[in-house]
Design an enzyme around this catalytic site. Structure first.
Site, PDB file in Angstrom:
ATOM      1  N   ASP A 171      -0.508 -35.024 -42.025  1.00 39.92           N
ATOM      2  CA  ASP A 171      -1.040 -33.917 -42.418  1.00 39.92           C
ATOM      3  C   ASP A 171      -1.276 -33.865 -43.889  1.00 39.92           C
ATOM      4  O   ASP A 171      -0.776 -33.320 -44.776  1.00 39.92           O
ATOM      5  CB  ASP A 171      -0.256 -32.749 -41.775  1.00 39.92           C
ATOM      6  CG  ASP A 171      -0.769 -31.184 -42.343  1.00 39.92           C
ATOM      7  OD1 ASP A 171      -1.910 -31.202 -42.868  1.00 39.92           O
ATOM      8  OD2 ASP A 171      -0.059 -30.321 -42.190  1.00 39.92           O
ATOM      9  N   GLU A 177      -9.601 -34.736 -41.212  1.00 37.30           N
ATOM     10  CA  GLU A 177     -10.781 -33.936 -41.897  1.00 37.30           C
ATOM     11  C   GLU A 177     -11.292 -32.974 -40.619  1.00 37.30           C
ATOM     12  O   GLU A 177     -10.920 -33.212 -39.317  1.00 37.30           O
ATOM     13  CB  GLU A 177     -11.962 -35.092 -41.816  1.00 37.30           C
ATOM     14  CG  GLU A 177     -13.124 -34.331 -42.422  1.00 37.30           C
ATOM     15  CD  GLU A 177     -14.199 -35.221 -43.051  1.00 37.30           C
ATOM     16  OE1 GLU A 177     -14.028 -36.489 -42.801  1.00 37.30           O
ATOM     17  OE2 GLU A 177     -15.256 -34.798 -43.585  1.00 37.30           O
TER      18      GLU A 177
END
Ligand SMILES: [Zn+2]
Length: 594
Positions: free
Chosen positions: A567, A576
């Site tokens: 993360d 993404e």
């Protein structure tokens, strides 16, 4: 303490009331609510994994628990968030080791609990879980946020999420558009319309194709549930359902990418990616990019436009007949162009380093376009093209999910299977439906056998694996639309549970959905630092055993595939966001609404 009992009791009650109030704000999405406010000193544990949004009242409900190997837990409680009282008590299943994550987990099955409410799981010796809801329509807010995620991606206009998300706004972005010389055209061009594709600010026809087509299909299959939901977007209240209002924002840009000869340019982006700045601060020109030589447009982009505009023609007809006609005309002209240029492929021109979405074979896009044009018009030429070509693509249904931005044959086959046209070829339709249902039954078996109850296989942990998980769910829901079967719908929901927190990280991969959700997506507006947290409702790409970025490459090389996730904003290969898998999430959520 003992010397002031009345005051202590008052404080205790006030504290409980305050926590309830904060919890209400939190589940309403009105305020950030740290877990300690809900649970006092004890934080929820990552060892209990569940769908942090919740479970439908009448559906199976499973949480997963990692407990100490030397003292495995035996039972679990489901407790009400409001007063901590036990609503359900059950036994944990025997432990099983999951090959995808390496975790050893026990299942806590509380399917019998059907009373609407907000709960948490407690396991002696392990801890408490994040809270979740049980109810008839628990996924509506997640749907709202996920669909509204597209509004946040709008380009060429100001965006404002309103009082619900104060500060989540930006002025009009990327107002300077022009034709790049590779397009065969010159000069400025207005730059209004379309969704930023992903973490970057580019717009790409082929990824728009599958994303927009997926959303239009969600409307076609689930319109009774979707029609009343307002998205609080500028068009709300204009008489058209908001999901269609939002989709049209991208359709208008796709239509604008069509040249006067019928062909569609491949993409509109800057020459290179900007830094992590807010959209309106990116002043690089937004250029329409072509193939560099005649005919300048690409077949894949043009066929995708034909397919999507053909769907739009039938979907928008009741709401805006003129737009439907314009879409159908565009679809026909696009198709005609592809007859002249059946495989003009695209590569980035020299000096351009934004996304390519290159595809060496556009025949599957043509199959999809023919199927959608036939489904809308019933015309023989489109039908004949489909019937002459579909058989070679039937194997793409055998190992789902076969569709992605470069493989559209499953979309072609599925739309043919979904069609209720009387002129459909019965043999073709039966062959496709049989193949789809056989594949769906295989997914159900594999999902049930996986300790985490997810459809993913080791091979699926590629770039955008969360999109693959959502796609499994979508394929199951389409099978369910053709031949209703609770096993299909339940397995699809299992994949949704995985995305919303029932995974090795006990993490909801949708921003601001669930108490423990992804915080640092590779998404320029979220990474710009202009807002207090990530833009809401966006699905992270998820674990990627291909390790295609430096963050993932720095992890040990011997991890199970699901562990290759970070993360972190820098991990573009695992964190993404992108409109194609966002659309699949919306589709999957659409199937859970009532
Ligand atoms: Zn923009």
């Amino acid at each position: 303490m003992n010397d002031r009992p009345p005051s202590s009791i008052w404080n205790l009650r006030t504290c409980r009331r305050a926590r309830l109030w904060l919890f209400f704000l939190c589940v309403s999405g009105l305020a950030f609510c740290p877990a300690f406010l809900l649970y006092g000193a004890e934080n929820p544990t990552l060892a209990i994994k569940l769908d942090q949004v919740g479970y439908l009242a009448d559906a199976p409900k499973v949480a997963l628990v990692e407990s100490p190997a030397n003292t495995p837990a035996k039972t679990f409680d489901i407790r009400r968030s409001s007063d901590g009282k036990v609503a359900f008590h059950g036994a944990l299943s025997p432990a099983a080791t999951d090959p995808l994550s390496g975790d050893t987990v026990q299942a806590a099955d509380f399917s019998q609990l059907s009373q609407a409410g907000t709960y948490y799981v407690e396991v002696p010796g392990v801890g408490k879980s994040w809270t979740f809801a049980v109810g008839a329509n628990v996924f509506e807010r997640a749907w709202y946020l996920a669909m509204r995620g597209f509004y946040g991606q709008r380009c060429g206009t100001a965006v404002n999420l309103g009082s619900e998300f104060p500060g989540y706004s930006h002025p009009a972005c990327h107002l300077h558009g022009e034709f790049h010389h590779s397009s065969g055209a010159r000069g400025p061009r207005d730059n209004i319309g379309g969704w930023h594709d992903a973490g970057d600010y580019g717009r790409y026809m082929v990824n728009s194709g599958i994303a927009t087509g997926t959303l239009l299909w969600a409307w076609e299959i689930y319109s009774p549930q979707l029609k009343p939901i307002q998205l609080k977007i500028p068009e709300t209240g204009n008489g058209t359902p908001d999901i269609l209002n939002e989709i049209r924002w991208n359709l208008e840009w796709m239509l604008k990418m069509q040249d006067s000869d019928g062909g569609a340019w491949h993409k509109q982006t800057s020459t290179h990616f900007p830094g992590f700045i807010a959209p309106e601060k990116d002043t690089l020109p937004s250029e329409v990019i072509g193939t560099g030589s005649a005919p300048y447009k690409s077949t894949c982009a043009t066929a995708d436009l034909a397919a999507v505009a053909a769907i739009a023609a039938r979907v928008y007809k009741p709401f805006d007949a003129a737009f439907a006609t314009r879409s159908l005309d565009a679809a026909r002209r696009a198709w005609k162009w592809t007859e002249q240029y059946p495989n003009v492929t695209f590569r980035n021109p020299p000096g351009n380093s934004t996304g390519e979405y290159g595809d060496s074979n556009c025949s599957d896009e043509l199959l999809w376009a023919s199927a959608e044009l036939w489904r809308t018009t019933g015309e023989a030429a489109y039908h004949q093209f489909f019937l002459s070509n579909y058989v070679a693509y039937l194997p793409t249904l055998d190992s789902p999910p076969g569709e992605n931005w470069s493989n559209l044959a499953p979309m072609a086959l599925r739309t043919y299977a979904l069609s209720r046209r009387k002129d459909a070829d019965a043999k073709a339709q039966a062959a496709i439906r049989d193949r789809m249902l056989t594949a769906a039954r295989a997914i159900v078996s594999a999902t049930a056998a996986n300790p985490y109850h997810v459809s993913l296989k080791p091979k699926d942990f590629v770039w955008g694996s969360n999109g693959v998980a959502a796609q499994y769910g979508m394929d199951l829901m389409i099978a369910n639309a053709i031949a209703p079967n609770p096993a299909f719908a339940n397995a699809a929901r299992d994949d949704l549970d995985y995305l919303l927190g029932r995974n090795t990280f006990s993490l909801s991969w949708v921003t601001q959905v669930g108490e423990h959700s992804v915080l640092h997506p590779h998404h320029r507006p979220s990474g710009s630092g202009e807002q207090p947290g990530p833009w809401p409702g966006l699905l992270s790409g998820g674990p990627n055993a291909g390790r295609n970025d430096s963050v993932l490459a720095a992890l040990p090389g011997n991890l199970p595939p699901e562990k290759y996730y970070a993360d972190q904003t820098a991990s573009y290969a695992s964190n993404e966001i992108a409109i194609n898998w966002q659309a699949t999430l919306v589709f999957l959520l659409s199937g859970q609404l009532h």
